[in-house]
Design an enzyme around this catalytic site. Structure first.
Site, PDB file in Angstrom:
ATOM      1  N   ASP A 488       0.842  -1.184   0.000  1.00  0.00           N
ATOM      2  CA  ASP A 488       0.000   0.000   0.000  1.00  0.00           C
ATOM      3  C   ASP A 488       0.886   1.245   0.000  1.00  0.00           C
ATOM      4  O   ASP A 488       1.868   1.324   0.751  1.00  0.00           O
ATOM      5  CB  ASP A 488      -0.884  -0.029   1.250  1.00  0.00           C
ATOM      6  N   GLU A 525       1.643   0.287  -4.915  1.00  0.00           N
ATOM      7  CA  GLU A 525       1.184   1.580  -5.398  1.00  0.00           C
ATOM      8  C   GLU A 525       2.356   2.554  -5.424  1.00  0.00           C
ATOM      9  O   GLU A 525       2.806   2.998  -4.373  1.00  0.00           O
ATOM     10  CB  GLU A 525       0.088   2.122  -4.494  1.00  0.00           C
TER      11      GLU A 525
END
Length: 883
Positions: A488, A525
């Protein structure tokens, strides 16, 4: 813009509402002052001084004259003289390089270890006679003094061959540390070289609950406190994370039957991976055929509708299931008895009513649902998904889940969230910051905790936070046999930290560790934003920087082109390639004039072509203006569209958990008169832009079944009502379950109401089945055709082309030639004829998978060899193969 930066309200609202939950354990977890009878002076408002190593202090706003560090009850001082940063220091702290630097007096360097274990101020007498003071940030000097040795120290519970556990915690700034074990206190001993506190235990410590009692100066409250804290390196926990447990993950009692002999599906290289993103609770909580709804064990229910569907996807070519966070997180009560449920008959309300969201919202703070992006303990499975959160059932059942997925033909990816914590300072949900205050969190120049990630940011650039990331990932890989990790907000990590993870995994071998670490995939990400943006503090793990590493980053380029518009559009009807832009326009003024729509659509087609190559920077093709360009020369909101060095650097997707589901986005954007069957066809077309690309691709679970969340764009806290997957078509697809929650959607309610009330948008079983079957056909084609797994830019340049790209390109149609295949994506509402004159006379035919598939519309696609013309029905992706 990146999708996952849009959580600005996600946890602040949730954590504020959770105060009531933690009150029951706060007396156990909250810190207590060492001398409660004496009021402490308020802490400095800011910490503008940065002690970056034993020799150097940087002080933002200071004068370039003598200064000092002050500590201790007697006002002991460390003298500072104006100095300059070395080249190495400038490189390590680029964001501080312009501020005044000071050199620690060599005579005072020996005082540093003591100075760091109490109140510490920087002080200076200014030219006008004032005494200026500020707090001091200490992560740099802690790394300098202790990091090199501490990063190799084992932490947490470690069991020797004799079965005796040792417990260790890194707390270099603590005055004392003791172990609270099963109701008694045991002193711990400090290693002055590493800052690690350790205690050797007895065999009968196994299974007992414990916490650390850490006496430390807490700058956030301006006093010395004794914090009762769980272990950051916990291997097991009691319910609601109240205590850590002395647990050996190698204990045979924690191994399910067959664990040691677990046979995994063959590893699929990252560049060929096809991934389903799935939330543990969503998967089964409303599956009436599951024996363990909402739990890890639902993945062992082989005959459930959900597992049957996953097996069908695996047989078709899906290779990985990506689990949304399943580590211990902060915002869900773990005991079912403590979990609230909506007290309304939700199904009785109208499909466009606001009653459902109101009722769900009243219990959201204490229900069983959250996405889980609020880490509490990074390396323990979440307890609310276990049959019993008290003890080690969660360990065994997580392992059984991995077994169940592996036996279904799927490898397992974990979504990991090391970029932030649920809280910082003295908050009861703060673990790291109550052990070493001001170290694990990333601090801004003034000492405030960075919150650009939506929560209390961590600092993986610091040695011991970076170590925690690596150690945690390795534990999941070795002890839980996880096959991949999705990071993340990976751009908030240093590139070096993610490469260290890769190196540590690569060192794992089946003979030594029971797993082949080189076959574990990594992606994340790579968004570039916040206080670390543009490599301000370190070289980030962003899209551009990770190219060529073999670690993929999500590509938002094709995602935006295929959907159209953005999640912050005031009007959600702005269209894209797969939602009717120009070729099937809706009534939104946001789409612009027909000429503007056409121009934007053609540019979107260039973005999609770059995406189909795997987002390669150096791939060259003719764009829709007739120019010969590289992928890196195609514009994406001012950035290069192509950034990858090789297929596998960029991960393609059309939808994920963030923002509206693909079906919901198309519900807003397609013209209202579009029927359910055509909506299904556009769904498949949109998914095809990722499924048939070079490099890895991800889709949100249920997208092949037209999954809806009733138009909710941010369902992290929207409960089972909006989030649950519906595997039985008789239960619908989730559309029409009421207006989406007001907090993130109320401004879209005027657009949502007429859609939710329209029965034409509620797809029936025929549409759901045909959409899923058509998507699985694409997976089969991808899995069986080697041309979709090219390994280099040179190979893609040689084998992949867009023969009709240029000024005369058909708006709404992309034709791709790939080896012995031709792929035509027709997003228009009319049949299209694509003539590739160079192929005239070549023996092409519709791919056998589609020719024999259940989609009889696609099966009518044809090829005329005399002219080299491919004819494709409306809203259809067709793959032709040379005979």
């Amino acid at each position: 813009m990146p999708s996952t930066t849009r959580r600005s309200r996600r946890f602040r609202r949730r954590l504020a509402a959770m105060v009531a939950l933690v009150l029951g354990t706060a007396t156990l977890l909250v810190s207590s002052p060492q001398q409660p009878a004496q009021a402490a002076p308020p802490p400095p408002d800011k910490a503008l001084a940065h002690w970056i190593d034993r020799d150097t202090v940087i002080w933002k706003g200071a004068e370039r004259s003598a200064a000092q560090l002050e500590f201790g009850a007697g006002g002991t001082r460390i003298r500072l003289a104006p100095g300059a940063l070395t080249p190495a220091e400038r490189a390590a702290y680029p964001h501080l390089a312009s501020y005044p630097a000071f050199t620690v007096d060599p005579r005072d360097r020996h005082l540093a270890p003591d100075a760091l274990r109490g109140k510490l101020l920087a002080a200076q007498r200014t030219a006008d006679g004032r005494r200026a003071t500020t707090g001091v940030q200490i992560p740099g000097v802690l790394d300098d003094l202790y990091g090199a040795r501490a990063q190799h120290a084992p932490l947490g519970p470690v069991f020797g061959r004799d079965g005796r556990p040792a417990l260790s915690v890194w707390a270099p700034t603590a005055r004392t540390v003791a172990l609270e074990l099963d109701g008694r206190t045991v002193p711990m001993r400090r290693d002055d070289r590493t800052g690690v506190w350790r205690v050797q235990g007895a065999r009968d410590w196994a299974g007992k609950p414990y916490r650390y009692l850490v006496t430390v100066w807490a700058p956030s409250v301006g006093k010395t406190v004794t914090n009762k804290v769980t272990d950051p390196y916990s291997t097991a926990l009691t319910a609601d994370s109240a205590r850590s447990l002395v647990t050996d993950l190698d204990d045979p009692e924690l191994a399910p039957d067959g664990w040691a002999r677990l046979t995994k599906p063959a590893a699929v290289p990252l560049r060929r991976a096809r991934i389903q993103e799935l939330h543990v609770r969503d998967f089964s909580v409303e599956d009436r055929t599951s024996g363990h709804p909402g739990q890890y064990l639902a993945f062992t229910d082989r005959r459930s509708d959900g597992m049957r569907h996953l097996r069908s996807l695996a047989r078709s070519g899906t290779s990985y299931v990506h689990l949304l966070p399943a580590f211990d997180f902060a915002t869900t009560p773990e005991r079912p008895a403590d979990q609230s449920r909506p007290g309304c008959d939700l199904a009785s309300y109208a499909p466009d009513s606001d009653r459902q969201q109101d009722c769900v919202g009243k219990t959201a703070a204490r229900d069983a649902y959250n996405w889980g992006y609020d880490p509490l303990h990074y390396t323990v499975p979440e307890g609310s998904y276990a049959s019993d959160p008290e003890g080690t059932a969660r360990t065994v059942e997580f392992r059984r889940m991995v077994q169940g997925l592996n036996r279904a033909g799927l490898r397992t990816v974990m979504d990991v969230v090391y970029n932030h914590t649920a809280a910082d300072g003295q908050d009861p949900h703060s673990v790291l910051d109550r052990i070493v205050p001001g170290y694990y969190q990333r601090l801004l120049d003034d000492g405030g905790v960075a919150t650009s990630t939506c929560c209390s940011g961590t600092a993986p650039e610091h040695t011991m936070m970076g170590k925690l990331v690596v150690d945690s990932v390795v534990t999941w890989a070795k002890e839980y046999k996880v096959d991949g990790f999705r990071f993340d907000l990976m751009g908030h990590h240093p590139k070096a930290n993610i490469l260290a993870v890769r190196k540590a995994l690569d060192a794992l071998t089946p003979e030594k560790d029971g797993v082949d670490g080189k076959k574990i995939i990594l992606y994340g990400e790579g968004w570039n934003f916040g206080e670390a943006a543009n490599d301000a503090r370190f070289v980030q793990a962003t899209q551009r920087n990770m190219a060529g590493t073999g670690i993929a980053t999500f590509s938002d380029r094709a995602r935006d082109a295929v959907r159209g518009g953005g999640p912050f559009d005031a009007d959600p009807r702005v269209q894209g390639f797969a939602s009717g832009l120009y070729t099937d326009p809706n009534s939104s003024a946001g789409n612009g004039t027909p000429a503007e729509q056409r121009a934007r659509l053609l540019h979107y087609q260039d973005l999609l072509k770059v995406g189909l190559t795997g987002n390669l920077a150096d791939y060259t093709f003719t764009d829709t203006t007739g120019r010969r360009v590289k992928g890196s020369e195609v514009d994406y909101n001012g950035a290069p569209a192509g950034y990858a060095a090789a297929p596998g650097d960029a991960l393609a997707y059309a939808d994920a958990h963030d923002n509206e589901t693909l079906y919901d986005a198309l519900a807003y954007k397609l013209p209202p008169h579009t029927g359910a069957a055509d909506r299904g066809r556009m769904q498949v077309l949109a998914l095809a832009t990722a499924a048939l690309s070079q490099g890895p691709a991800l889709s949100q679970a249920g997208s092949d079944l037209l999954r809806s969340k009733s138009l909710d764009r941010n369902s992290f806290d929207s409960g089972d009502w909006y989030n649950a997957l519906h595997w039985n078509c008789a239960d619908g697809n989730g559309f029409g379950r009421g207006l989406p929650p007001a907090a993130d959607n109320k401004d879209k309610w005027p657009y949502a109401r007429p859609l939710l009330a329209d029965p034409a948008l509620w797809p029936g079983c025929d549409t759901l089945h045909s959409t899923s079957a058509a998507y699985r056909d694409l997976l089969r084609i991808h899995a069986t055709e080697p041309a979709f797994g090219l390994s280099s830019t040179a190979a893609v340049q040689s084998q992949l082309s867009f023969p009709l790209s240029g000024k005369d390109e058909t708006p709404g149609v992309i034709t791709m030639r790939l080896g012995n295949l031709v792929v035509v994506l027709n997003a228009t509402p009319s049949p299209q004829h694509q003539t590739v004159r160079d192929l005239a006379g070549a023996p092409y035919a519709l791919h056998p998978v589609q020719a024999r598939g259940t989609d009889r519309t696609t099966a009518t696609a044809s090829y005329a060899p005399a002219s080299g013309t491919f004819t494709v029905p409306a809203r259809t992706v067709a793959v032709f193969r040379r005979g």
